[in-house]
Scaffold this motif. Sequence first.
Motif, PDB file in Angstrom:
ATOM      1  N   SER A  10       9.340   4.262   3.595  1.00 22.79           N
ATOM      2  CA  SER A  10       8.556   3.228   4.268  1.00 22.79           C
ATOM      3  C   SER A  10       7.303   3.800   4.923  1.00 22.79           C
ATOM      4  O   SER A  10       7.251   3.971   6.145  1.00 22.79           O
ATOM      5  CB  SER A  10       9.441   2.529   5.310  1.00 22.79           C
ATOM      6  OG  SER A  10       8.759   1.419   5.864  1.00 22.79           O
ATOM      7  N   THR A  12       4.372   2.589   5.755  1.00 23.04           N
ATOM      8  CA  THR A  12       3.735   1.858   6.863  1.00 23.04           C
ATOM      9  C   THR A  12       4.773   1.120   7.729  1.00 23.04           C
ATOM     10  O   THR A  12       4.409   0.279   8.558  1.00 23.04           O
ATOM     11  CB  THR A  12       2.623   0.886   6.381  1.00 23.04           C
ATOM     12  OG1 THR A  12       3.183  -0.174   5.611  1.00 23.04           O
ATOM     13  CG2 THR A  12       1.582   1.615   5.553  1.00 23.04           C
ATOM     14  N   THR A  14       7.221  -1.151   7.333  1.00 24.19           N
ATOM     15  CA  THR A  14       7.793  -2.502   7.209  1.00 24.19           C
ATOM     16  C   THR A  14       9.160  -2.487   6.507  1.00 24.19           C
ATOM     17  O   THR A  14      10.083  -3.194   6.930  1.00 24.19           O
ATOM     18  CB  THR A  14       6.832  -3.451   6.467  1.00 24.19           C
ATOM     19  OG1 THR A  14       6.637  -2.988   5.140  1.00 24.19           O
ATOM     20  CG2 THR A  14       5.484  -3.551   7.156  1.00 24.19           C
ATOM     21  N   SER A  15       9.298  -1.686   5.459  1.00 22.28           N
ATOM     22  CA  SER A  15      10.580  -1.646   4.726  1.00 22.28           C
ATOM     23  C   SER A  15      11.683  -1.086   5.622  1.00 22.28           C
ATOM     24  O   SER A  15      12.838  -1.539   5.568  1.00 22.28           O
ATOM     25  CB  SER A  15      10.472  -0.775   3.470  1.00 22.28           C
ATOM     26  OG  SER A  15       9.348  -1.127   2.720  1.00 22.28           O
ATOM     27  N   VAL A  63       7.394  -2.602  -2.442  1.00 17.84           N
ATOM     28  CA  VAL A  63       7.067  -2.910  -3.838  1.00 17.84           C
ATOM     29  C   VAL A  63       5.687  -2.339  -4.122  1.00 17.84           C
ATOM     30  O   VAL A  63       4.732  -2.607  -3.399  1.00 17.84           O
ATOM     31  CB  VAL A  63       7.055  -4.444  -4.035  1.00 17.84           C
ATOM     32  CG1 VAL A  63       6.589  -4.799  -5.454  1.00 17.84           C
ATOM     33  CG2 VAL A  63       8.421  -5.042  -3.726  1.00 17.84           C
ATOM     34  N   GLU A 124       3.446  -6.794   6.096  1.00 16.93           N
ATOM     35  CA  GLU A 124       1.970  -6.754   6.091  1.00 16.93           C
ATOM     36  C   GLU A 124       1.487  -5.858   4.964  1.00 16.93           C
ATOM     37  O   GLU A 124       2.018  -4.759   4.773  1.00 16.93           O
ATOM     38  CB  GLU A 124       1.474  -6.225   7.444  1.00 16.93           C
ATOM     39  CG  GLU A 124      -0.046  -6.153   7.521  1.00 16.93           C
ATOM     40  CD  GLU A 124      -0.517  -5.802   8.933  1.00 16.93           C
ATOM     41  OE1 GLU A 124      -0.214  -6.546   9.880  1.00 16.93           O
ATOM     42  OE2 GLU A 124      -1.190  -4.761   9.072  1.00 16.93           O
TER      43      GLU A 124
HETATM   44  C1  LIG Z   1       0.290   1.361  -4.124  1.00 17.42           C
HETATM   45  C2  LIG Z   1       0.719   0.019  -3.569  1.00 17.42           C
HETATM   46  C3  LIG Z   1       1.065  -1.005  -4.434  1.00 17.42           C
HETATM   47  C4  LIG Z   1       1.465  -2.257  -3.918  1.00 17.42           C
HETATM   48  N1  LIG Z   1       1.843  -3.248  -4.797  1.00 17.42           N
HETATM   49  C5  LIG Z   1       2.233  -4.457  -4.301  1.00 17.42           C
HETATM   50  C6  LIG Z   1       2.646  -5.507  -5.186  1.00 17.42           C
HETATM   51  O1  LIG Z   1       2.738  -5.343  -6.400  1.00 17.42           O
HETATM   52  N2  LIG Z   1       2.932  -6.714  -4.648  1.00 17.42           N
HETATM   53  C7  LIG Z   1       2.839  -6.958  -3.301  1.00 17.42           C
HETATM   54  O2  LIG Z   1       3.036  -8.100  -2.891  1.00 17.42           O
HETATM   55  N3  LIG Z   1       2.538  -5.951  -2.427  1.00 17.42           N
HETATM   56  C8  LIG Z   1       2.239  -4.711  -2.906  1.00 17.42           C
HETATM   57  N4  LIG Z   1       1.930  -3.698  -2.030  1.00 17.42           N
HETATM   58  C9  LIG Z   1       2.088  -3.911  -0.578  1.00 17.42           C
HETATM   59  C10 LIG Z   1       3.406  -3.339  -0.038  1.00 17.42           C
HETATM   60  O3  LIG Z   1       4.475  -3.635  -0.907  1.00 17.42           O
HETATM   61  C11 LIG Z   1       3.720  -3.944   1.341  1.00 17.42           C
HETATM   62  O4  LIG Z   1       2.617  -3.878   2.188  1.00 17.42           O
HETATM   63  C12 LIG Z   1       4.909  -3.301   2.006  1.00 17.42           C
HETATM   64  O5  LIG Z   1       5.209  -4.089   3.143  1.00 17.42           O
HETATM   65  C13 LIG Z   1       4.639  -1.864   2.439  1.00 17.42           C
HETATM   66  O6  LIG Z   1       5.877  -1.286   2.834  1.00 17.42           O
HETATM   67  P1  LIG Z   1       6.006  -0.101   3.920  1.00 17.42           P
HETATM   68  O7  LIG Z   1       5.505  -0.680   5.231  1.00 17.42           O
HETATM   69  O8  LIG Z   1       7.468   0.158   3.980  1.00 17.42           O
HETATM   70  O9  LIG Z   1       5.174   1.022   3.460  1.00 17.42           O
HETATM   71  C14 LIG Z   1       1.525  -2.466  -2.513  1.00 17.42           C
HETATM   72  C15 LIG Z   1       1.173  -1.408  -1.653  1.00 17.42           C
HETATM   73  C16 LIG Z   1       0.770  -0.183  -2.177  1.00 17.42           C
HETATM   74  C17 LIG Z   1       0.424   0.928  -1.226  1.00 17.42           C
END
Ligand SMILES: Cc1cc2nc3c(=O)[nH]c(=O)nc-3n(C[C@H](O)[C@H](O)[C@H](O)COP(=O)(O)O)c2cc1C
Length: 258
Positions: A10, A12, A14-15, A63, A124
């Motif tokens: 995770s 950032t 959120t996960s 994702v 987010e």
């Molecule tokens: C490389 C990358 C690809 C992403 N692809 C998608 C996506 O296909 N669909 C979507 O809705 N969000 C996508 N996101 C947004 C993240 O899935 C989302 O912001 C998630 O909450 C981040 O999780 P974290 O806070 O655990 O890092 C993407 C983010 C990154 C960095």
Amino acid sequence: MKRVIVMYFSPTGTSGKIAGAIAGGISQAMDCQLETIDLTEPEVRDREYSFSDQDILVLGYPVYAGRVPEVLQAPLRRVKGNGTSAVLAAVYGNRDYEDALIEGQDILTEGGFSVIGAGAFIGEHSYSKKVAAGRPDGEDLACAKRFGEQISDKLKNSQLAAIEVKGNRPYKDPMPDMPFLPKTTDACTDCGICADKCPMQVIHRDDPRIVDQGCILCSACVKSCPVDAKYIAAEPIVKIRGMLETKFMDRKEPELFL
Ligand SMILES: Cc1cc2nc3c(=O)[nH]c(=O)nc-3n(C[C@H](O)[C@H](O)[C@H](O)COP(=O)(O)O)c2cc1C
């Protein structure tokens, strides 16, 4: 005695929040201990893990391009279950989660787990402060906790059959290589928080303006910087941000599979 293990990647945050809320819901309802494994840290990701049929694994991940993040795939294949029940939480940035749940389910099933619950939650967006701003919010976290309680009911009733989640095989094509690096403004104070938060450890601790190759553009540095000094200026990302902030502003809600 059952044990709940919450494992997440995770960058950032959120996960991790969603997986933690689900796991908290299960462990409270079942009155069992909760352990955390944060795969965002490289040395934690490199280890091997094995769980028993007395354990319940809650796995949270973002994702990336409709898939399980590539950086997490090899580590997940080293996680072994022995008839262990597992719950998936794929967190996406309000666009779509496409094949991220079915791919996560396939990886864990091959590793000896039975996926008895899964959810697609919203966080987010890594590339915007406006798309799904502030999520997961209180409603999302309450939903995740309730989901955990429903999982515990399922476990108490010994309903351990694997579920069906949304998604397609073959999965979406992997994300194209994006060999860009985040940039740094003069506002940087050398605090080093970005270097500590970087899941790839490519930011120099002694000079955070220096970023080595290997960056996965996860935005951990951008979102953790207390003075907003880190940013991603690469054209494809700027375009994606514009597209997201135009087309994907309407609130989506979690989808649960039980
Ligand atoms: C490389 C990358 C690809 C992403 N692809 C998608 C996506 O296909 N669909 C979507 O809705 N969000 C996508 N996101 C947004 C993240 O899935 C989302 O912001 C998630 O909450 C981040 O999780 P974290 O806070 O655990 O890092 C993407 C983010 C990154 C960095």
